[in-house]
Structures are given as structure tokens and as C-alpha cells.
Design a protein around this motif. Structure first.
Motif, PDB file in Angstrom:
ATOM      1  N   VAL A 180       6.703 -40.748 -22.685  1.00 45.83           N
ATOM      2  CA  VAL A 180       6.057 -39.612 -22.018  1.00 45.83           C
ATOM      3  C   VAL A 180       5.877 -39.997 -20.564  1.00 45.83           C
ATOM      4  N   PHE A 181       6.375 -39.138 -19.671  1.00 46.48           N
ATOM      5  CA  PHE A 181       6.352 -39.475 -18.255  1.00 46.48           C
ATOM      6  C   PHE A 181       5.139 -38.889 -17.566  1.00 46.48           C
ATOM      7  N   GLN A 182       4.898 -39.436 -16.384  1.00 44.61           N
ATOM      8  CA  GLN A 182       3.707 -39.066 -15.629  1.00 44.61           C
ATOM      9  C   GLN A 182       3.627 -37.556 -15.405  1.00 44.61           C
ATOM     10  N   ASN A 183       4.756 -36.952 -14.987  1.00 45.55           N
ATOM     11  CA  ASN A 183       4.745 -35.501 -14.781  1.00 45.55           C
ATOM     12  C   ASN A 183       5.482 -34.782 -15.908  1.00 45.55           C
ATOM     13  N   TYR A 184       5.459 -35.366 -17.044  1.00 42.94           N
ATOM     14  CA  TYR A 184       6.003 -34.805 -18.299  1.00 42.94           C
ATOM     15  C   TYR A 184       7.521 -34.785 -18.351  1.00 42.94           C
ATOM     16  N   ALA A 185       8.176 -34.513 -17.204  1.00 40.67           N
ATOM     17  CA  ALA A 185       9.641 -34.473 -17.163  1.00 40.67           C
ATOM     18  C   ALA A 185      10.210 -33.585 -18.257  1.00 40.67           C
ATOM     19  N   LEU A 186       9.558 -32.441 -18.480  1.00 41.26           N
ATOM     20  CA  LEU A 186      10.153 -31.460 -19.389  1.00 41.26           C
ATOM     21  C   LEU A 186      11.299 -30.790 -18.658  1.00 41.26           C
ATOM     22  N   PHE A 187      12.426 -30.604 -19.337  1.00 40.77           N
ATOM     23  CA  PHE A 187      13.591 -30.037 -18.665  1.00 40.77           C
ATOM     24  C   PHE A 187      13.329 -28.568 -18.351  1.00 40.77           C
ATOM     25  N   PRO A 188      13.300 -28.220 -17.081  1.00 35.25           N
ATOM     26  CA  PRO A 188      12.852 -26.866 -16.718  1.00 35.25           C
ATOM     27  C   PRO A 188      13.816 -25.763 -17.128  1.00 35.25           C
ATOM     28  N   HIS A 189      15.094 -26.122 -17.342  1.00 38.85           N
ATOM     29  CA  HIS A 189      16.075 -25.084 -17.656  1.00 38.85           C
ATOM     30  C   HIS A 189      16.185 -24.853 -19.155  1.00 38.85           C
ATOM     31  N   GLN A 220      10.115 -27.561 -35.510  1.00 37.83           N
ATOM     32  CA  GLN A 220       8.976 -26.769 -35.930  1.00 37.83           C
ATOM     33  C   GLN A 220       7.803 -27.668 -36.318  1.00 37.83           C
ATOM     34  N   ARG A 221       8.121 -28.767 -37.011  1.00 34.24           N
ATOM     35  CA  ARG A 221       7.055 -29.687 -37.426  1.00 34.24           C
ATOM     36  C   ARG A 221       6.372 -30.290 -36.198  1.00 34.24           C
ATOM     37  N   ALA A 222       7.191 -30.651 -35.206  1.00 38.41           N
ATOM     38  CA  ALA A 222       6.624 -31.251 -33.998  1.00 38.41           C
ATOM     39  C   ALA A 222       5.750 -30.250 -33.258  1.00 38.41           C
ATOM     40  N   LEU A 223       6.220 -28.974 -33.211  1.00 40.80           N
ATOM     41  CA  LEU A 223       5.418 -27.949 -32.541  1.00 40.80           C
ATOM     42  C   LEU A 223       4.102 -27.729 -33.267  1.00 40.80           C
ATOM     43  N   ASP A 224       4.165 -27.737 -34.609  1.00 37.11           N
ATOM     44  CA  ASP A 224       2.940 -27.577 -35.387  1.00 37.11           C
ATOM     45  C   ASP A 224       1.971 -28.716 -35.101  1.00 37.11           C
ATOM     46  N   MET A 225       2.539 -29.897 -34.977  1.00 36.24           N
ATOM     47  CA  MET A 225       1.703 -31.087 -34.779  1.00 36.24           C
ATOM     48  C   MET A 225       0.843 -30.949 -33.521  1.00 36.24           C
ATOM     49  N   VAL A 226       1.446 -30.384 -32.461  1.00 35.18           N
ATOM     50  CA  VAL A 226       0.678 -30.254 -31.222  1.00 35.18           C
ATOM     51  C   VAL A 226       0.138 -28.836 -31.055  1.00 35.18           C
ATOM     52  N   ARG A 227       0.112 -28.071 -32.143  1.00 36.18           N
ATOM     53  CA  ARG A 227      -0.467 -26.737 -32.181  1.00 36.18           C
ATOM     54  C   ARG A 227       0.143 -25.798 -31.146  1.00 36.18           C
ATOM     55  N   LEU A 228       1.477 -25.814 -31.064  1.00 36.73           N
ATOM     56  CA  LEU A 228       2.164 -24.922 -30.124  1.00 36.73           C
ATOM     57  C   LEU A 228       3.260 -24.129 -30.836  1.00 36.73           C
ATOM     58  N   SER A 229       3.027 -23.822 -32.125  1.00 36.90           N
ATOM     59  CA  SER A 229       4.063 -23.177 -32.938  1.00 36.90           C
ATOM     60  C   SER A 229       4.595 -21.895 -32.309  1.00 36.90           C
ATOM     61  N   ALA A 249       5.361 -32.624 -24.090  1.00 39.41           N
ATOM     62  CA  ALA A 249       5.944 -33.919 -23.725  1.00 39.41           C
ATOM     63  C   ALA A 249       5.670 -34.951 -24.816  1.00 39.41           C
ATOM     64  N   VAL A 250       4.450 -34.925 -25.337  1.00 43.58           N
ATOM     65  CA  VAL A 250       4.112 -35.860 -26.416  1.00 43.58           C
ATOM     66  C   VAL A 250       4.961 -35.565 -27.656  1.00 43.58           C
ATOM     67  N   VAL A 278       6.291 -45.662 -28.867  1.00 36.56           N
ATOM     68  CA  VAL A 278       6.205 -44.622 -27.840  1.00 36.56           C
ATOM     69  C   VAL A 278       5.513 -45.204 -26.616  1.00 36.56           C
ATOM     70  N   LEU A 279       6.123 -44.960 -25.468  1.00 37.87           N
ATOM     71  CA  LEU A 279       5.532 -45.422 -24.213  1.00 37.87           C
ATOM     72  C   LEU A 279       4.958 -44.224 -23.473  1.00 37.87           C
ATOM     73  N   MET A 280       3.816 -44.432 -22.852  1.00 42.48           N
ATOM     74  CA  MET A 280       3.220 -43.331 -22.077  1.00 42.48           C
ATOM     75  C   MET A 280       2.822 -43.858 -20.713  1.00 42.48           C
ATOM     76  N   ASP A 281       3.356 -43.178 -19.692  1.00 40.33           N
ATOM     77  CA  ASP A 281       3.122 -43.635 -18.325  1.00 40.33           C
ATOM     78  C   ASP A 281       2.145 -42.686 -17.643  1.00 40.33           C
ATOM     79  N   GLU A 282       0.880 -43.029 -17.665  1.00 39.86           N
ATOM     80  CA  GLU A 282      -0.187 -42.195 -17.090  1.00 39.86           C
ATOM     81  C   GLU A 282       0.009 -40.721 -17.425  1.00 39.86           C
ATOM     82  N   PRO A 283       0.085 -40.385 -18.684  1.00 40.92           N
ATOM     83  CA  PRO A 283       0.454 -39.001 -19.030  1.00 40.92           C
ATOM     84  C   PRO A 283      -0.640 -37.991 -18.719  1.00 40.92           C
TER      85      PRO A 283
END
Lengths: 364, 422
Positions: free
Chosen positions: A87-96, A122-131, A150-151, A162-167
């Protein structure tokens, strides 16, 4: 987690890192991360903690030494073959890509089947409550939601580490605390090993099994959170973790566990931890909440000194008072706002006392 | 229940004026000031951009020359039925003699000849020789004497042409620009094969511009990537090298390409020297399409690099790292994660290079020869050499329309909001 592996998922062995060939950013790092552990690398900026994380992720190469992942040396393994979630500091979610596409990415590059990918996403989305948010773009989510995506993305391909850099650095205070618990619970539920980098000590204390305090490219202390707070091994750790009164003096007598330190002419009984012996300078570390105000000099406290009230700050649950003690006018005491507590006025003098065990004689 | 739906109450300020009025008044001064600030630019644009384009559009259809000079003949011709195949009657021939004689005196009749010659070769010579002979014609019957003076006047088609071009507006320039013309009876037909050049030229212009854009992208993408990833100090230095061509005269750059590419130029000499090409089969790389493509790619490259660079600069390296950490190998991470984010830059650079290339003039004129010239070279030719401004204007308007059309297509496919010029 097969039994033929050792208990350590990550091992740093005499790792050194230099960017310019002149200065070492990481000096001789030896660190083991146990399976299932939440280990935090804590330190001020420039202390080398992020460099260590990047070496572990494979984005920086160690100048010397070896890093083992599952007992396999990984210095020459490219990042995409290490199978480490990050997990990166600014999440680095792919914007496109949409949220779901972001989560599917690590599964697609692993050539998983379509239905399997859908199920895992779907399971991952459920895990972070973003279904409900699978079809949104990252830019359409709030900071906290992006963080959770990101998580989820770092976990969706089920890595062992899992590595997390100041998330949580970009979130506001309330959300940050909420996310701390969320990440902590995810860690507990999934049993993955996590290496977490932060400069926020309360974050480290909240979440970690163990904390490695970095400064100047060296691990200053590697302990559990309570150990780190209660028993700092040097002045840097004592001052970096939590609030701390520092009294500079000289050791005049050392007797087993205890010693006597002369501070501005006053002898203070303290716990010998990390001082250079009789005649050497030392820094006494004393937590503000371990000082009792309004004591009698009747032997119940080995250290009783007269203190002059300099400043009183009312903070609701406690009153923060600055005293002048033993020539130090920045001596802070936290007085709980309990029933019948002593009411002080500025300029008033009173006796304060503390136990020798709470006063740690550290390096100068 | 005496519930009355109250009309929405108008918000008023403390002194009773409606809030909206008050707000408008408060903002008016700022609006006027903002408008005054852009006024010089608006005036400049109107004067240097909108007005010339308007003039050009007008010129491409304007056709008052014939009707002004031959002001007696043209109205009379309007009553003549050109479909019967009979020549106009005596009155028209009388008017013709008067018009041509007066036009000769005013030195305007030659222009009419030139104008009609665009439509039908040979008209110019008729109008050149007729005036001297018409001088002798002082009385009727005009018809016979005129046809005697030049037998061309006995040709019904010539009269049809004069009647048609006597109208104040014409579509003939546009038709000529797409290799069509009106036949004698006013329906659209193709130009004879040897006069069909413009459609081919438009197609050549389009595909050469596309090729140049593609080459610019191919060369510019890696450079931009390098510039965006290198440390600032090094990338600034390289940026100067990219911009260096901008600071050199266009003429110098183009002529240096002549020196490099010509038959006895650097490249041919080297190829001959190492024996790849025999001395009598030197490659022709200049004064053809290769020359135009090479020189224009070089000149337009910065227009691709700059928007690409500015977009790539904003893509944080953490995206690539994230993709790598998620298990994508470098090539896949680049293709799936980096490339899609550079699309705004590719779009901006591509459209910039393409639009500049499609209207480019000086380089193809210098190194294009006959095979490598573009449509703008022909617009220039009609402006300066053949003086057929109407055709030049029509070609220009078609080019403009073509660019607008491509722009709209681009907007539909990629979306213009997706473009980032810097």
C-alpha cells in the motif's frame, strides 16, 4: 505456512544502503519479521525506514547484505516476482480503471479465471465494506474509501506479506484513527504479516505487535509498544515515543540497578539503563504522568524536590502543568482531573516526587 | 384549512432592493473590467482571424466580375433559354460588342477572359482577340459580324458558360477543388483525367500528415519518457536539446536536410563509401515524399514531445511501482498502467502535429519536389502564380472544414477534455 520454513517471513541480514557512495542511509540492519506479525518501522523522516521498505519491496537494491523472504534470498528477485502486497503513501490507485478493475489487476496478471477473479474482487470489496463502489473511479471516492481500496488491492491476491508505506498520512485525524483499527482488524482476521512504515508514534503504538524505532539508519530499539514506552533504551527513543521530561546530569554513584545522578546540584535516584558509568554525563528520562504532585518528604518517594509552578494548561481530562525543577524549567507534569485533585496557581511552590524505577538514566 | 401556498418570497437586501438585482449590480463592475481586459485580444482576433476567414469564405463563392464588366450582356442573357441549342438573339450580340469594347477601354475585359478560362480553356484567347475586331463593327447585323470576328461566338456552349458565370455567386471554385465541374447544361461532372489533381492531393496531404504524426509519436514517446523520469538537472539539459530546433531558423533546418539527403549528400556518400549503394544508383531521398516526411517529422517533433512530457511529468512513479508490486512484469505494467495515463498527452501532441502538418507549407515547398508537395503549396500557387484566388479560397475552406471534421471525430472518440496541452 509449512513447517519446513522458519518462523521468520522476512530477515534482513547486515543490510546496508547508500545512494551516493558517500553516506550510508541504512547502516547494518539486522531485523527479523515473524510470521503473522505486525511490525512497524517508526522514525523521523530521513531515518532510513522507507528505504528499508523499498528494499524489501524490490524497488531499491541493497548495497550490501542480504534480505530473505521465506528463507529465500531476494536481492536479485524483481518486485513482480516477490508476491508482496503493498500500500503506497498516496494509494497509487490506477486512475483510468474502476475500483473493481484496480482490484482485478493483480489477479489478471496472474492469469486467473474470470469467475474466480470476480469472486475474489467481490470478497475483497466486502472486506473493506465497499461492495457498492466497484464501478466507481478512484477519483470519485473519498480519501478514506480510496485508502480502503488500496488496502483491499494489496490483499486481493492473498500475499503472505503486506507492506504499507505511511498509508494514512493523507487522511484527517478522525479518519486516520478509524483506519488504524480497520487495518489492525484486517491483520488479525487474515493473519498476514505486515510491515508498516510511519512517522506517527501513536499510529505505531495502536497497531503494532513490535515496533522498530529508526534513527540515522540504525534501529534504535526493537520492542513491543508497551516496552518501548515504559522502557526506552536510549534518549532518542525516550523522546521520540510519547512525552518525556529530560534532565541532564552526571552519574555520581552507580550501585547495581540503581544510580544517583547529580542534576544542577541535586542528587536524583534513578534506574541504571544505558549510562557510561560514574563520572559520565547522562540524560534522565521521566514520563510526565509518573510524577506525583504535592507529596511529603516522608520517604515514600526516593526523589522529592521543590517545584515552582510556571504554567498551567487546562486540557479537560488532565491538567498539564509546567514546573521549574532542579534547574530545568521545562518539567512537565500531567495531573489527572480526578475528584479532589490539587488546585495550583501560577508561581506557587509545591513538592513533587517520583520513584527511582520511573526515572531512567540513559545515554547523554 | 386556510393553508395558502405563499409565493416564493423575493429575498431583499437591507434597503429593500431585490437580492439578485443587488448582486448583479455588485458584480457588474468586475464583469466590465474583465471584459475590457480581454477586449484588445478580441479585437485583434476579430481583425486578424475572423475577418480574413470571412473574406476568404466570401471569395470562394463570389463571382461578380463577369456581371459587372458585361453589365449589358448578362441581364439580356438571363432571358435566353440555353436549353434549346439556339444562339442568343441579335440584342445580346449588340450588347456583347458594346461590353467588350468598353471593357477593352477600361482594361477589364482581359480579367473576364481569364476568369472564364478557369472554366473552359480557350475563353481567354477569344476575349483577347475579339476587341480589336469588334472595333470595326459599328452597326448591325451584329450576330453575323461577331461570329465572323471569332467563330467561337457561334458556339452555344460559350454562351451557356457566360450566362452561368454571370450569376453573382458560383460553386465552380468548390467543384474545381474536388476535381469536378459543371458541364454545359449545369450538371456536375468529373474534370478530365489530366486535370484531376486536388482530391489526390488532399488524400496525400492527409496520409502524409498521419505518417508524420505517427513518426513523431514513435520518436517522441521514448524521449518524453526519458525526460520525465530523469532527475530534473539532466532532464532540463535534454529539454534544451529538444527545444534547440525551435531556436534555429526553419529555413536553415530545412536546407540542412537538403545537404544531408541529396544525391551527393552525407547519407548517400556514406552508403556509397561503405558499398551498400553503387555510385550510379544513389538514393533519391530529397525532392520527394521521403524528403518531406523526414524534414517535417524533425521540425514537428517538439510539438509532440512537449505535451507528452508535461503529461508524463504528472504521473507519479508509484503507479508503476504499484503495478510491479501487484505482480505485473515491467512491460505489462507499462502497457496496462503507464500508457493509458499518457493518452491525454498522445492526443494533444497528435492533434497538434497533425493539424500543423496538414497546413504546412515551407518545408514541402523546399524539399517536396513535385511528389512531396502538400495542398497548401497549391493554395500558395493559386494565390501568387495563377492568381485564381477563388480556387485558393475554396481549397483553404475545404482544408479548414476537413480539420474541423477530424477535430469533431477526435472529440467523439477520445474526448477533447481528455487532451492536455501543458
Amino acid at each position: 505456512m509449512s513447517s519446513e520454513h522458519s518462523d521468520y517471513i522476512v530477515r534482513f541480514e547486515e543490510v546496508q544502503k547508500s545512494y551516493d557512495g558517500v553516506q550510508l542511509v541504512v547502516k547494518n540492519l539486522n531485523l527479523d519479521v515473524s510470521r503473522g506479525e505486525f511490525l512497524t518501522m517508526l522514525g523521523p523522516s530521513g531515518s532510513g525506514k522507507t528505504t528499508c521498505l523499498m528494499m524489501l519491496a524490490g524497488f531499491e537494491t541493497a548495497t550490501h547484505g542480504e534480505i530473505y523472504l521465506d528463507d529465500v534470498p531476494i536481492n536479485n528477485v524483481p518486485p513482480h516476482k516477490r508476491g508482496i502486497g503493498m500500500v503506497f503513501q498516496n494509494y497509487a490507485l490506477f486512475p483510468h480503471m474502476t475500483v473493481a478493475e484496480n482490484l482485478a489487476f493483480p489477479l489478471e496478471v496472474r492469469n486467473l479465471g474470470k469467475s474466480e477473479i470476480e469472486a475474489k474482487v467481490q470478497r475483497a470489496l466486502d472486506m473493506v465494506r465497499l461492495s457498492e463502489f466497484g464501478n466507481r473511479r478512484p477519483a470519485q471516492l473519498s480519501g478514506g474509501q480510496q485508502q480502503r481500496v488500496a488496502v483491499a488491492r494489496s490483499l486481493v491476491f492473498e500475499p503472505d506479506l503486506v507492506l504499507m508505506d505511511e498509508p494514512l498520512g493523507a487522511l484527517d485525524k478522525n479518519l486516520r484513527e478509524e483506519m488504524q483499527y480497520e487495518i489492525k482488524h484486517i491483520h488479525e482476521n487474515l493473519g498476514v504479516s505486515m510491515v508498516y512504515v510511519t512517522h506517527d508514534q501513536s499510529e505505531a503504538l495502536t497497531m503494532s505487535n513490535r515496533i522498530a524505532v529508526f534513527d540515522d539508519g540504525i534501529i534504535q530499539q526493537l520492542s513491543t509498544p508497551d516496552d518501548l514506552y515504559e522502557r526506552p533504551m536510549n534518549a532518542f527513543v525516550a523522546s521520540f515515543i510519547g512525552e518525556n521530561n529530560k534532565l541532564n546530569g552526571r552519574v555520581v554513584e552507580s550501585n547495581g540497578e540503581l544510580c544517583t545522578v547529580e542534576v544542577d546540584g541535586a542528587p536524583i535516584k534513578a534506574l541504571s539503563v544505558n549510562h557510561g558509568g560514574v563520572g559520565q554525563g547522562t540524560t534522565l528520562s521521566l514520563r510526565p504522568e509518573r510524577v506525583t504532585v504535592g507529596v511529603e518528604d516522608d520517604g515514600s518517594f526516593p526523589n522529592v524536590f521543590s517545584a515552582k509552578t510556571e504554567e498551567i494548561i487546562y486540557l479537560g481530562d488532565h491538567v498539564r502543568t509546567r514546573f521549574s525543577v532542579c534547574g530545568h524549567d521545562d518539567f512537565i507534569v500531567k495531573m489527572p482531573n480526578a475528584a479532589g485533585h490539587i488546585v495550583l496557581n501560577e508561581g506557587e511552590s509545591i513538592k513533587v516526587g517520583w520513584h527511582a524505577e520511573d526515572c531512567r538514566a540513559l545515554d547523554a | 384549512m386556510a393553508s395558502v401556498t405563499a409565493a416564493p418570497e423575493v429575498m431583499v437586501t437591507a434597503d429593500g432592493t431585490p437580492l439578485k438585482v443587488s448582486l448583479h449590480r455588485a458584480l457588474r463592475r468586475n464583469k466590465i473590467r474583465a471584459f475590457l481586459l480581454v477586449l484588445p485580444l478580441l479585437a485583434f482576433l476579430g481583425f486578424t482571424f475572423l475577418w480574413p476567414i470571412g473574406v476568404m469564405m466570401f471569395r470562394s463563392v463570389e463571382n461578380s466580375l463577369v456581371s459587372t464588366v458585361m453589365y449589358r450582356t448578362v441581364p439580356l442573357l438571363a432571358q435566353w433559354d440555353e436549353t434549346t441549342g439556339d444562339l442568343p438573339d441579335e440584342a445580346v450580340f449588340e450588347a456583347l460588342v458594346q461590353d467588350v469594347t468598353e471593357g477593352f477601354k477600361n482594361r477589364t475585359i482581359g480579367k473576364v477572359g481569364t476568369r472564364l478560362n478557369y472554366e473552359e480553356p480557350g475563353m481567354s484567347s477569344i476575349f483577347r482577340t475579339s476587341p480589336k475586331k469588334f472595333k470595326k463593327i459599328t452597326e448591325g447585323p451584329y450576330k453575323e459580324k461577331v461570329i465572323e470576328a471569332h467563330k467561337g461566338w457561334g458556339d452555344v456552349d460559350k454562351w451557356r458558360l457566360i450566362k452561368r458565370e454571370g450569376r453573382p455567386f458560383t460553386s465552380s471554385y468548390y467543384l474545381a477543388a474536388i476535381d469536378r465541374k459543371l458541364d454545359n447544361l449545369g450538371s456536375i461532372t468529373s474534370q478530365p483525367a489530366e486535370r484531376q489533381i486536388y482530391v489526390k492531393l488532399f488524400i496525400r496531404t492527409l496520409w502524409m500528415s498521419a505518417l508524420i504524426t505517427g513518426l513523431c509519436l514513435l520518436l517522441g514517446f521514448p524521449i518524453s519518457f526519458l525526460l520525465a523520469t530523469l532527475p530534473t538537472k539532466t532532464s532540463n539539459l535534454l529539454m534544451i536539446l529538444v527545444l534547440l530546433p525551435f531556436w534555429t531558423s526553419l529555413l536553415v533546418r530545412t536546407t540542412s536536410w537538403i545537404a544531408i539527403l541529396q544525391q551527393h549528400g552525407v547519407i548517400n556518400d556514406i552508403l556509397v563509401a561503405i558499398g551498400l549503394v553503387s555510385d550510379d544508383a544513389r538514393l533519391g531521398m530529397i525532392h520527394n515524399q521521403i524528403g518531406t516526411v523526414v524534414a517535417m517529422t524533425h521540425i514537428l517533433l517538439p510539438f509532440m514531445v512537449l505535451p507528452l512530457y508535461s503529461v508524463m511529468k504528472t504521473i507519479p512513479p508509484s503507479y508503476m511501482r504499484a503495478a510491479r508490486s501487484l505482480g505485473a512484469n515491467p512491460a505489462l505494467a507499462f502497457w496496462r498502467v503507464y500508457m493509458p495515463q499518457t493518452v491525454p498527452g498522445i492526443g494533444a501532441g497528435g492533434i497538434l502535429v497533425f493539424i500543423i502538418a496538414i497546413g504546412y507549407y515551407i518545408t514541402p515547398a523546399l524539399v517536396g519536389g513535385t511528389k512531396g508537395t502538400l495542398i497548401s503549396n497549391f493554395i500558395d500557387y493559386h494565390m501568387r502564380v495563377s492568381l485564381n484566388w477563388g480556387l485558393a479560397a475554396a481549397l483553404g475552406i475545404i482544408l479548414l472544414g476537413l480539420i474541423l471534421f477530424l477535430y469533431i471525430i477526435y472529440d467523439r472518440v477520445v474526448g477533447i477534455d481528455n487532451m492536455k496541452l501543458g
